[in-house]
Design an enzyme around this catalytic site. Structure first.
Site, mmCIF file in Angstrom:
data_model
loop_
_atom_site.group_PDB
_atom_site.id
_atom_site.type_symbol
_atom_site.label_atom_id
_atom_site.label_comp_id
_atom_site.label_asym_id
_atom_site.label_seq_id
_atom_site.Cartn_x
_atom_site.Cartn_y
_atom_site.Cartn_z
ATOM 1 N N THR A 60 0.738 -1.266 -0.052
ATOM 2 C CA THR A 60 -0.064 0.017 -0.274
ATOM 3 C C THR A 60 0.813 1.276 0.084
ATOM 4 O O THR A 60 0.617 2.235 -0.865
ATOM 5 C CB THR A 60 -0.740 -0.113 1.279
ATOM 6 O OG1 THR A 60 -1.840 -1.292 1.245
ATOM 7 C CG2 THR A 60 -1.832 1.052 1.071
ATOM 8 N N LYS A 88 4.845 9.449 21.840
ATOM 9 C CA LYS A 88 4.651 10.071 23.197
ATOM 10 C C LYS A 88 3.400 10.359 23.865
ATOM 11 O O LYS A 88 3.288 10.967 24.792
ATOM 12 C CB LYS A 88 5.254 11.628 22.838
ATOM 13 C CG LYS A 88 6.833 11.759 22.276
ATOM 14 C CD LYS A 88 7.132 13.083 22.208
ATOM 15 C CE LYS A 88 8.232 13.470 21.326
ATOM 16 N NZ LYS A 88 8.145 14.814 21.049
ATOM 17 N N ARG A 109 -2.298 4.936 7.458
ATOM 18 C CA ARG A 109 -2.700 3.683 7.799
ATOM 19 C C ARG A 109 -2.616 3.680 9.281
ATOM 20 O O ARG A 109 -1.547 4.185 9.933
ATOM 21 C CB ARG A 109 -1.711 2.651 7.254
ATOM 22 C CG ARG A 109 -1.725 1.333 8.054
ATOM 23 C CD ARG A 109 -1.203 0.286 7.486
ATOM 24 N NE ARG A 109 -1.677 -0.165 5.920
ATOM 25 C CZ ARG A 109 -1.530 -1.179 5.352
ATOM 26 N NH1 ARG A 109 -0.484 -2.040 5.602
ATOM 27 N NH2 ARG A 109 -2.247 -1.419 4.098
HETATM 28 C C1 NCD Z 1 -3.567 -6.297 3.640
HETATM 29 C C2 NCD Z 1 -3.778 -5.080 4.859
HETATM 30 O O1 NCD Z 1 -2.713 -4.796 5.200
HETATM 31 O O2 NCD Z 1 -4.819 -5.080 5.352
HETATM 32 N N1 NCD Z 1 -2.527 -6.248 3.112
HETATM 33 C C3 NCD Z 1 -2.506 -5.119 2.016
HETATM 34 O O3 NCD Z 1 -2.753 -3.855 2.113
HETATM 35 N N2 NCD Z 1 -2.351 -5.375 0.808
HETATM 36 C C4 NCD Z 1 -3.989 -7.558 4.105
HETATM 37 C C5 NCD Z 1 -3.152 -8.093 5.206
HETATM 38 O O4 NCD Z 1 -2.498 -7.477 5.979
HETATM 39 O O5 NCD Z 1 -3.493 -9.416 5.464
#
Ligand code: NCD
Length: 300
Positions: A60, A88, A109
Site C-alpha cells: 500500500t 509520546k 494507515r
Molecule cells: C492487507 C492489509 O494490510 O490489510 N494487505 C495489503 O494492504 N495489501 C492484508 C493483510 O495484512 O492481511
C-alpha cells in the site's frame, strides 16, 4: 474537499470512470521505458503527498508513493509509528491533523479500527490506507479493478471470501463495494464470521462449511483468500488451505485472489495456475492509486 475513508465515499459510476482512467495509465506505465512517454506521464507536479503509516506495509505505502512520483509529485513519509509523536502519547487525530497542514494529500494507515478520523479536521484530502481491522478501501478498488479486468463487470458474480473474515479489513471493504453492484452472491468460509452489517441484502450471503464450500467451488468466479490476522488477536490456523487439485476444480475463467501477505493458506504451488491473479493485484495497485489521486483533485 474530497476524502477517501471508505468505499462509500465514491459512487459506483465514479468507480467505473476511475477504472477506465487506470486502464489508460496502465498502458502509459507499461510503455514508460520510453523517455517521451515518461515525460508526458510525469511532468513536474507541485503536489506533495504525505504517507503516515502506523502499521507495517509493503504494497500500500510503496504503490502510493510510486503512484505520486510517477505523476510528477513528491512524497514525505512516516513509515513507522515509533518515529512520530504518537509514540509520546499524541492522539492519532492530532497527528493526522498536524500532518495534513504540511502536505496536499495524506495517506494514513492507522492501528485503530474505529473513530480515528475524529471530526475530520483535516487541512488536506485524506485517504484511508487501512484502519485497524475495519476498512481498507483502496485495496478494495485495486481488487475490484482486478475483477473488472477479468470479467468485464462487477455484477453477476459468485464470490467466496475465505479466511479471517472478522478482522480482515480488505474483505470488509471489498464486500461493501461489491454488494452495491447487481446480483452478486457471497459465500463465506471463516471463523469468526464477517459482521452481518457488511451485507445489506442478506439473501445474497451464505456462510458455508468446508464441505459445502467444496461442493460449490465449481460455481465460484472469485475466490478471495486472506491470512489469519494474529496481530489483531485472531487465534488458530486458516479455515481452509488451498491445494493444487482444489484450484483445478474451479471453472476455467475463475480467479484466485489474495491481498497479500500470504501465509500457509495459499501455498506457492498455486502461483503457476492461470487462475492466480494476486500478483496482478499487486501490479494494479499503482495505476488504480494514480487514478484515485486524480479523482481527489479533479471535479468529476
Ligand atoms: C492487507 C492489509 O494490510 O490489510 N494487505 C495489503 O494492504 N495489501 C492484508 C493483510 O495484512 O492481511
Amino acid at each position: 474537499m474530497k476524502h477517501f475513508l471508505g468505499v462509500w465515499d465514491i459512487s459506483s459510476n465514479d468507480i467505473k470512470r476511475l477504472f477506465s482512467i487506470a486502464l489508460d495509465l496502465e498502458c502509459y506505465l507499461n510503455m514508460s521505458h520510453s523517455d517521451s512517454v515518461q515525460a508526458t506521464l510525469s511532468p513536474r507536479w507541485e503536489k506533495l503527498m504525505g504517507t503516515l503509516f502506523l502499521e507495517p506495509s509493503t504494497r500500500t505505502r510503496i504503490s502510493f508513493e510510486v503512484a505520486m512520483k510517477r505523476m510528477g509529485g513528491d512524497v514525505v513519509s512516516v513509515a513507522d509509528g515509533k518515529s512520530c509523536s504518537k509514540e509520546k502519547g499524541e492522539s492519532l487525530e492530532d497527528t493526522i491533523r498536524t500532518m495534513s497542514q504540511y502536505v496536499d494529500l495524506l495517506i494514513v494507515r492507522a492501528n485503530e479500527a474505529h473513530g480515528c478520523w475524529g471530526q475530520k479536521n483535516f487541512a488536506c484530502p485524506v485517504i484511508n490506507g487501512g484502519d485497524g481491522g475495519n476498512e481498507h478501501p483502496t485495496q478494495a478498488l485495486v481488487d475490484a479493478f482486478t475483477i473488472w479486468k477479468c470479467f468485464n463487470t462487477l455484477s453477476d458474480l459468485n464470490v467466496a471470501f475465505v479466511g479471517d473474515l472478522f478482522n480482515g479489513r480488505t474483505v470488509h471493504s471489498l464486500a461493501r463495494l461489491l454488494v452495491r453492484e447487481r446480483r452478486n452472491n457471497f459465500y463465506l468460509l471463516g471463523e469468526p464470521e464477517l459482521p452481518h452489517t457488511y451485507f445489506f441484502d442478506t439473501t445474497s450471503k451464505k456462510s458455508v462449511t468446508k464441505e459445502e464450500f467444496l461442493d460449490i467451488l465449481p460455481n465460484i468466479d472469485v475466490l478471495y483468500m486472506t491470512r489469519m490476522q494474529s496481530e489483531r488477536g485472531t487465534k488458530g490456523g486458516p479455515p481452509f488451505v488451498l491445494g493444487k487439485n482444489i484450484v483445478d476444480r474451479m471453472h476455467r475463467d475463475a480467479i484466485v485472489m489474495h491481498p497479500l501477505p500470504r501465509l500457509q493458506e495459499l501455498p506457492r504451488c498455486i502461483d503457476d495456475n492461470h487462475r492466480a491473479v494476486y500478483f496482478d493485484q499487486v501490479k494494479n495497485g499503482v495505476p488504480v492509486r494514480m487514478a484515485l489521486i486524480r479523482w481527489l483533485f479533479e471535479k468529476w
